[in-house]
Write a protein that holds these residues in place. Sequence first.
Motif, PDB file in Angstrom:
ATOM      1  N   GLN A  59     -15.493  22.529 -94.317  1.00  0.00           N
ATOM      2  CA  GLN A  59     -14.757  22.218 -93.099  1.00  0.00           C
ATOM      3  C   GLN A  59     -14.582  23.423 -92.173  1.00  0.00           C
ATOM      4  N   THR A  60     -14.663  24.646 -92.727  1.00  0.00           N
ATOM      5  CA  THR A  60     -14.488  25.835 -91.886  1.00  0.00           C
ATOM      6  C   THR A  60     -15.774  26.273 -91.195  1.00  0.00           C
ATOM      7  N   VAL A  61     -16.917  25.776 -91.649  1.00  0.00           N
ATOM      8  CA  VAL A  61     -18.187  26.238 -91.073  1.00  0.00           C
ATOM      9  C   VAL A  61     -19.027  25.106 -90.486  1.00  0.00           C
ATOM     10  N   ALA A  62     -18.641  23.843 -90.729  1.00  0.00           N
ATOM     11  CA  ALA A  62     -19.499  22.755 -90.288  1.00  0.00           C
ATOM     12  C   ALA A  62     -18.712  21.472 -90.086  1.00  0.00           C
ATOM     13  N   THR A  63     -19.293  20.569 -89.302  1.00  0.00           N
ATOM     14  CA  THR A  63     -18.805  19.196 -89.199  1.00  0.00           C
ATOM     15  C   THR A  63     -19.616  18.369 -90.178  1.00  0.00           C
ATOM     16  N   ALA A  64     -18.966  17.826 -91.195  1.00  0.00           N
ATOM     17  CA  ALA A  64     -19.677  17.177 -92.296  1.00  0.00           C
ATOM     18  C   ALA A  64     -19.422  15.675 -92.316  1.00  0.00           C
ATOM     19  N   THR A  65     -20.460  14.934 -92.681  1.00  0.00           N
ATOM     20  CA  THR A  65     -20.389  13.492 -92.903  1.00  0.00           C
ATOM     21  C   THR A  65     -20.884  13.218 -94.315  1.00  0.00           C
ATOM     22  N   ALA A  66     -20.153  12.388 -95.076  1.00  0.00           N
ATOM     23  CA  ALA A  66     -20.509  12.143 -96.467  1.00  0.00           C
ATOM     24  C   ALA A  66     -20.706  10.653 -96.719  1.00  0.00           C
ATOM     25  N   THR A  67     -21.591  10.354 -97.661  1.00  0.00           N
ATOM     26  CA  THR A  67     -21.857   8.976 -98.064  1.00  0.00           C
ATOM     27  C   THR A  67     -22.244   8.945 -99.538  1.00  0.00           C
ATOM     28  N   ASP A  68     -22.040   7.785-100.175  1.00  0.00           N
ATOM     29  CA  ASP A  68     -22.443   7.608-101.566  1.00  0.00           C
ATOM     30  C   ASP A  68     -23.582   6.610-101.702  1.00  0.00           C
ATOM     31  N   ASN A  69     -24.166   6.205-100.577  1.00  0.00           N
ATOM     32  CA  ASN A  69     -25.210   5.178-100.567  1.00  0.00           C
ATOM     33  C   ASN A  69     -26.560   5.800-100.191  1.00  0.00           C
ATOM     34  N   PRO A  70     -27.564   5.767-101.069  1.00  0.00           N
ATOM     35  CA  PRO A  70     -28.873   6.361-100.748  1.00  0.00           C
ATOM     36  C   PRO A  70     -29.508   5.766 -99.496  1.00  0.00           C
ATOM     37  N   GLN A  71     -29.385   4.445 -99.320  1.00  0.00           N
ATOM     38  CA  GLN A  71     -29.961   3.821 -98.132  1.00  0.00           C
ATOM     39  C   GLN A  71     -29.234   4.265 -96.870  1.00  0.00           C
ATOM     40  N   ASP A  72     -27.927   4.473 -96.993  1.00  0.00           N
ATOM     41  CA  ASP A  72     -27.144   4.910 -95.836  1.00  0.00           C
ATOM     42  C   ASP A  72     -27.544   6.314 -95.395  1.00  0.00           C
ATOM     43  N   ILE A  73     -27.787   7.204 -96.362  1.00  0.00           N
ATOM     44  CA  ILE A  73     -28.159   8.569 -95.972  1.00  0.00           C
ATOM     45  C   ILE A  73     -29.537   8.588 -95.318  1.00  0.00           C
ATOM     46  N   LEU A  74     -30.458   7.730 -95.783  1.00  0.00           N
ATOM     47  CA  LEU A  74     -31.772   7.633 -95.142  1.00  0.00           C
ATOM     48  C   LEU A  74     -31.633   7.094 -93.726  1.00  0.00           C
ATOM     49  N   PHE A  75     -30.745   6.107 -93.549  1.00  0.00           N
ATOM     50  CA  PHE A  75     -30.508   5.531 -92.221  1.00  0.00           C
ATOM     51  C   PHE A  75     -29.921   6.577 -91.281  1.00  0.00           C
ATOM     52  N   ARG A  76     -28.895   7.295 -91.740  1.00  0.00           N
ATOM     53  CA  ARG A  76     -28.251   8.300 -90.900  1.00  0.00           C
ATOM     54  C   ARG A  76     -29.208   9.444 -90.566  1.00  0.00           C
TER      55      ARG A  76
END
Length: 423
Positions: A168-185
Amino acid sequence: MSATALNRVVLIGGSEQDGLALSAILDGWAEEFEQFSSEDWLAATVFPETVGAILIAVDDSAESALACCATLKDGPSTAGLPVAILSRGTPDRALRLLSLRAGADDVFSLDDDDAVIGARTAALLRLKTLQDEVAPNQLEATGADEALHVLIFAEEANARKSLMKILQTVATATATDNPQDILFRAARSDYDLIIVHGGANADAAFRLCGQLRCVPANRFVPLLALFEREAWLPSERLSCRTADDCLIWPASSEELTLRVLLQARRKRFLTALERSLGDVVPSGQALDPETGLSDKVAFAALLQRAQRYVQRVEEPLHLGLFQLSGMFDHAGVERTVTAIRAHLAGRDVASRLDDGIFAVLMPDRKPQEAQALVEAMRQDMLQGFQSLRGRYFAGQAASRRHDMPMLDVRVVVKDIAQHKFTG
């Protein structure tokens, strides 16, 4: 010492045993490895243009290693060389902070896993290659002062929460637990880094990295794989080539932050390089939706354009051709594409011309380098299909309805000026 090896790794300090161990670990990653004593470190930079990375070992105290690093980073001919500080045991918080202040690009331990040391050093070598290809004025438009955007995959909620808190101090992060979702994003947003947390399943992490690498928008996005130490079997360690870096997790927050910042620097150079692509490889090229490689019609047009270019400048331009025989399904195509994409760099372009036939155009590589690149791809293909074959055997023990996948890879490297291509 060779003044022509452009991928030379230099170790300053450390014992003779350290040098022998690192030389063996880096065999295959670096073209040449040399060790110099702490007192003779100036000799390591006689040919700075041939050095790909410098490793400085902490001997009796850290002061001399840090002073050496600071001096290298202040020198006009050595300021751009990637430098890593190597400690005994896990580097503590103080050493990491002092190393960063001295200008070090990375800090890791001589006691780390062999493959982790190889991956860390390879990341430094890739960074140096990108620095050499990108002019300083091309870095101004890459958004270097903007916040980093990181995409995280982790199935465990605690892992997602921990990674988000650290970054959080060095980046804006987005997290997911879905493999298909990370490929989509990943396909629809521009990220500076993607972190894949595999936990106890390193193979799954590397497999997802391979899928992410096949997403066209991710060709220049660094991938960092995290996994538990016991999860990485020796038989799977070449699969780390699908990721740009790997880290045994859990680890210290400083360790992760340092790795993220190093990969962010690499992404900055990659973005500048992408914007500087010239006449040979045009931007916006059509892509094969199944493989993520260049569409074969567009690739044929590119070859014709490249052929006219080399005839005009009278310089060789090399093309690697792969003819694969065997049973192909989606998993086989994915393994083949992963083996190819893991080695692409700069302006290399690959395409599937037909079932079992792949081509790689290498506009910036010399003959020996092109041959070595194609052979490395071939070896990765063979190893990938051996892994698939074992899984087929395991899955079809009670059924013989299909032949086991066998693979024979034939390769050739051509100077395209001597051949004609049609769409």
